[in-house]
Enzyme design. Structure first.
Site, PDB file in Angstrom:
ATOM      1  N   ASP A  72       0.820  -1.208   0.000  1.00 42.68           N
ATOM      2  CA  ASP A  72       0.000   0.000   0.000  1.00 42.68           C
ATOM      3  C   ASP A  72       0.858   1.263   0.000  1.00 42.68           C
ATOM      4  O   ASP A  72       2.063   1.223  -0.258  1.00 42.68           O
ATOM      5  CB  ASP A  72      -0.994  -0.008   1.165  1.00 42.68           C
ATOM      6  N   HIS A  73       0.213   2.381   0.314  1.00 43.28           N
ATOM      7  CA  HIS A  73       0.839   3.702   0.241  1.00 43.28           C
ATOM      8  C   HIS A  73       1.919   3.942   1.286  1.00 43.28           C
ATOM      9  O   HIS A  73       2.675   4.910   1.176  1.00 43.28           O
ATOM     10  CB  HIS A  73      -0.239   4.777   0.396  1.00 43.28           C
ATOM     11  N   THR A  74       1.998   3.088   2.292  1.00 47.26           N
ATOM     12  CA  THR A  74       2.998   3.299   3.353  1.00 47.26           C
ATOM     13  C   THR A  74       4.335   2.648   3.033  1.00 47.26           C
ATOM     14  O   THR A  74       5.285   2.779   3.810  1.00 47.26           O
ATOM     15  CB  THR A  74       2.497   2.751   4.705  1.00 47.26           C
ATOM     16  N   ARG A  75       4.425   1.953   1.922  1.00 46.51           N
ATOM     17  CA  ARG A  75       5.637   1.220   1.588  1.00 46.51           C
ATOM     18  C   ARG A  75       6.247   1.738   0.283  1.00 46.51           C
ATOM     19  O   ARG A  75       5.532   1.854  -0.719  1.00 46.51           O
ATOM     20  CB  ARG A  75       5.345  -0.285   1.438  1.00 46.51           C
ATOM     21  N   HIS A 108      -3.941  -0.616   7.880  1.00 46.30           N
ATOM     22  CA  HIS A 108      -3.800   0.798   7.561  1.00 46.30           C
ATOM     23  C   HIS A 108      -5.097   1.350   6.954  1.00 46.30           C
ATOM     24  O   HIS A 108      -5.994   0.598   6.589  1.00 46.30           O
ATOM     25  CB  HIS A 108      -2.652   1.026   6.568  1.00 46.30           C
ATOM     26  N   HIS A 174      12.691  -5.178   9.870  1.00 42.84           N
ATOM     27  CA  HIS A 174      11.389  -4.882  10.479  1.00 42.84           C
ATOM     28  C   HIS A 174      11.497  -5.021  11.989  1.00 42.84           C
ATOM     29  O   HIS A 174      12.082  -5.973  12.491  1.00 42.84           O
ATOM     30  CB  HIS A 174      10.302  -5.804   9.944  1.00 42.84           C
ATOM     31  N   LYS A 184       4.852 -11.621   4.654  1.00 37.04           N
ATOM     32  CA  LYS A 184       4.059 -10.526   5.209  1.00 37.04           C
ATOM     33  C   LYS A 184       2.987 -10.014   4.250  1.00 37.04           C
ATOM     34  O   LYS A 184       2.084  -9.277   4.651  1.00 37.04           O
ATOM     35  CB  LYS A 184       4.959  -9.353   5.627  1.00 37.04           C
ATOM     36  N   HIS A 200      -0.227  -9.923  16.458  1.00 40.62           N
ATOM     37  CA  HIS A 200       0.500  -8.788  17.032  1.00 40.62           C
ATOM     38  C   HIS A 200       0.235  -8.637  18.535  1.00 40.62           C
ATOM     39  O   HIS A 200       0.294  -7.534  19.075  1.00 40.62           O
ATOM     40  CB  HIS A 200       0.089  -7.498  16.324  1.00 40.62           C
ATOM     41  N   GLN A 295       4.004   4.976  12.095  1.00 39.65           N
ATOM     42  CA  GLN A 295       5.091   4.369  11.331  1.00 39.65           C
ATOM     43  C   GLN A 295       6.457   4.750  11.896  1.00 39.65           C
ATOM     44  O   GLN A 295       7.414   3.979  11.837  1.00 39.65           O
ATOM     45  CB  GLN A 295       4.995   4.779   9.857  1.00 39.65           C
ATOM     46  N   LYS A 298       9.001   2.694  14.124  1.00 41.36           N
ATOM     47  CA  LYS A 298       9.969   1.745  13.565  1.00 41.36           C
ATOM     48  C   LYS A 298      11.385   2.321  13.591  1.00 41.36           C
ATOM     49  O   LYS A 298      12.329   1.667  14.022  1.00 41.36           O
ATOM     50  CB  LYS A 298       9.560   1.393  12.130  1.00 41.36           C
TER      51      LYS A 298
END
Length: 424
Positions: A72-75, A108, A174, A184, A200, A295, A298
């Site tokens: 998605d947009h976070t990667r 997300h 990660h 993943k 999680h 995010q 991390k």
């Protein structure tokens, strides 16, 4: 003085430091690696020599319903490079295949049309069927088993019912799954809320093996690989990227075997030795990984491994998207005692895991070790809710750090990209 460049959103911020106070600059050797081939050549060569699997073209033969899981947009996965090659290979094997690109949002927010255009290019968005995964929509989910941990394995129905399920992604360190990529794509990528929460859980996040760069004995990874196998994830294309988000290495094939080869390559370049310092300055690698506070945790874990107990972490993360998780924010609003928060999460049964608990648990762990000064575009009040101290720039952050430590000669470590290194 030494000048260091730090990624912040889509920009770079320069930092000038007195070399006498600088303990170390921790960077991976990825920037020194030059493959001598174009990004497309690397991906094509990986797919032509797939690991422990037939090639994608061969796998597509006779498969009508093909689903490609995409990040998605976070990667920062370079999907404009990878996806056209995957689509071409599938159609060479089966011109009549019905292909769906399934966006693995995990937990997300949904990816927007604009973000899809940025990720794939307008041509693919206009011509291909793209579905964004919804982890809380029961109409698009189906149970396919039980995880080794005991949690229900529920994934997107499109993925579960595909004649051929494949994925694209990238491999990076990660902070609790060991490495991103590979398995993943299924968990958490296209898993249900229930499944993500079980995986999680507080017990797993607190496990000593649930750390950056650790796979062997990692209970989070064990669940994830099991989920990928049960979901019949047949083929992955995973890449390693540099700070410019360019492909420098690619692997393809079996979701575990290809991932092992990819992470071995990465591990050789990104392991660094910490020299504990009073102050550690780090980032989340810039856009798109630093869009929110969620995010940014991390990148903070790299600093956590390098800062002295009672020291200061200075985190640069644009956070133009705010906190990144309503429950994440509310957890800190409702519980001010960090130790009590951490203990409650660790002791909570797996089926009572709450959304974003893992991020709150890890941030609490970091804050119990060090003060965090946070440079961002997020509202200062929001930063304070997370028990962090807002700062407008690096100069102000360093002044605040020295005042807090009561030490104008505090030693400093800089980690220009906190998500690209494994700090030992």
């Amino acid at each position: 003085m030494i000048k260091i460049s730090l990624p912040y959103g889509k920009e770079k911020i320069s930092l000038n430091l007195d070399e006498a106070l600088l303990n170390s600059v921790l960077v991976s050797r990825i920037e020194d690696y030059h493959p001598g081939k174009t990004q497309s050549e690397l991906v094509k060569e990986a797919m032509e020599s797939s690991i422990d699997s037939p090639g994608l073209r061969e796998l597509a033969v006779g498969k009508k319903n093909v689903v490609i899981i995409a990040s998605d947009h976070t990667r920062p996965v370079p999907s404009q490079i990878i996806m056209p090659i995957m689509l071409s290979e599938i159609r060479k094997g089966n011109p009549g295949a019905e292909i769906t690109i399934l966006i693995s949002t995990g937990f997300h927010r949904p990816t927007t049309k604009e973000e899809l255009n940025q990720k794939f290019g307008e041509e693919i968005v206009a011509s291909e069927k793209i579905v964004v995964h919804e982890s809380e929509n029961p109409d698009c989910l189906v149970k396919i088993g039980t995880l080794p941990s005991g949690g229900e394995l529920i994934i997107n129905r499109l993925g579960a019912e595909a004649d051929l399920l494949v994925s694209e992604g990238f491999i990076e360190p990660h902070f609790f799954a060991g490495f991103s990529g590979g398995r993943k794509s299924v968990l958490p990528g296209i898993a249900s809320r229930v499944t993500v929460l079980a995986n999680h859980c507080g017990e797993f996040i607190a496990h000593p093996k649930a750390r950056t760069g650790c796979i062997e004995g990692n209970p989070v990874h064990i669940d994830m690989l099991y989920a990928a196998r049960v979901a019949r994830l047949a083929f992955v294309v995973n890449v390693v990227i540099n700070s410019e988000k360019e492909v420098i290495y690619a692997v393809a094939g079996d979701c575990d075997s290809a991932h092992i080869k990819g992470r071995e390559f990465l591990e050789n370049l990104c392991k660094v030795k910490a020299i504990p310092s009073d102050i550690v300055i780090t980032t989340n690698g810039g856009y798109p990984l630093d869009q929110n506070i969620y995010q940014a945790v991390k990148g903070m874990t790299a600093a956590e491994a390098a800062v002295k107990p009672g020291g200061v972490i200075i985190m640069l993360a644009k956070s133009n998207d705010g906190h990144g998780g309503e429950v994440f924010l509310n957890t800190f609003k409702e519980e001010k005692n960090l130790k009590a928060m951490e203990e409650r999460f660790v002791n909570a049964p797996r089926d009572e895991t709450i959304p974003d608990q893992w991020e709150a648990q890890i941030l609490a762990r970091i804050l119990l070790k060090a003060k965090v000064i946070y440079i961002s575009s997020a509202p200062e009040e929001m930063i304070r809710e997370f028990q962090m101290t807002p700062a407008n720039n690096l100069e102000d952050a360093l002044i605040l750090s020295r005042e807090y430590l009561k030490n104008n000669k505090a030693t400093i470590t800089v980690i220009p990209d906190g998500v690209s290194v494994i700090v030992e």
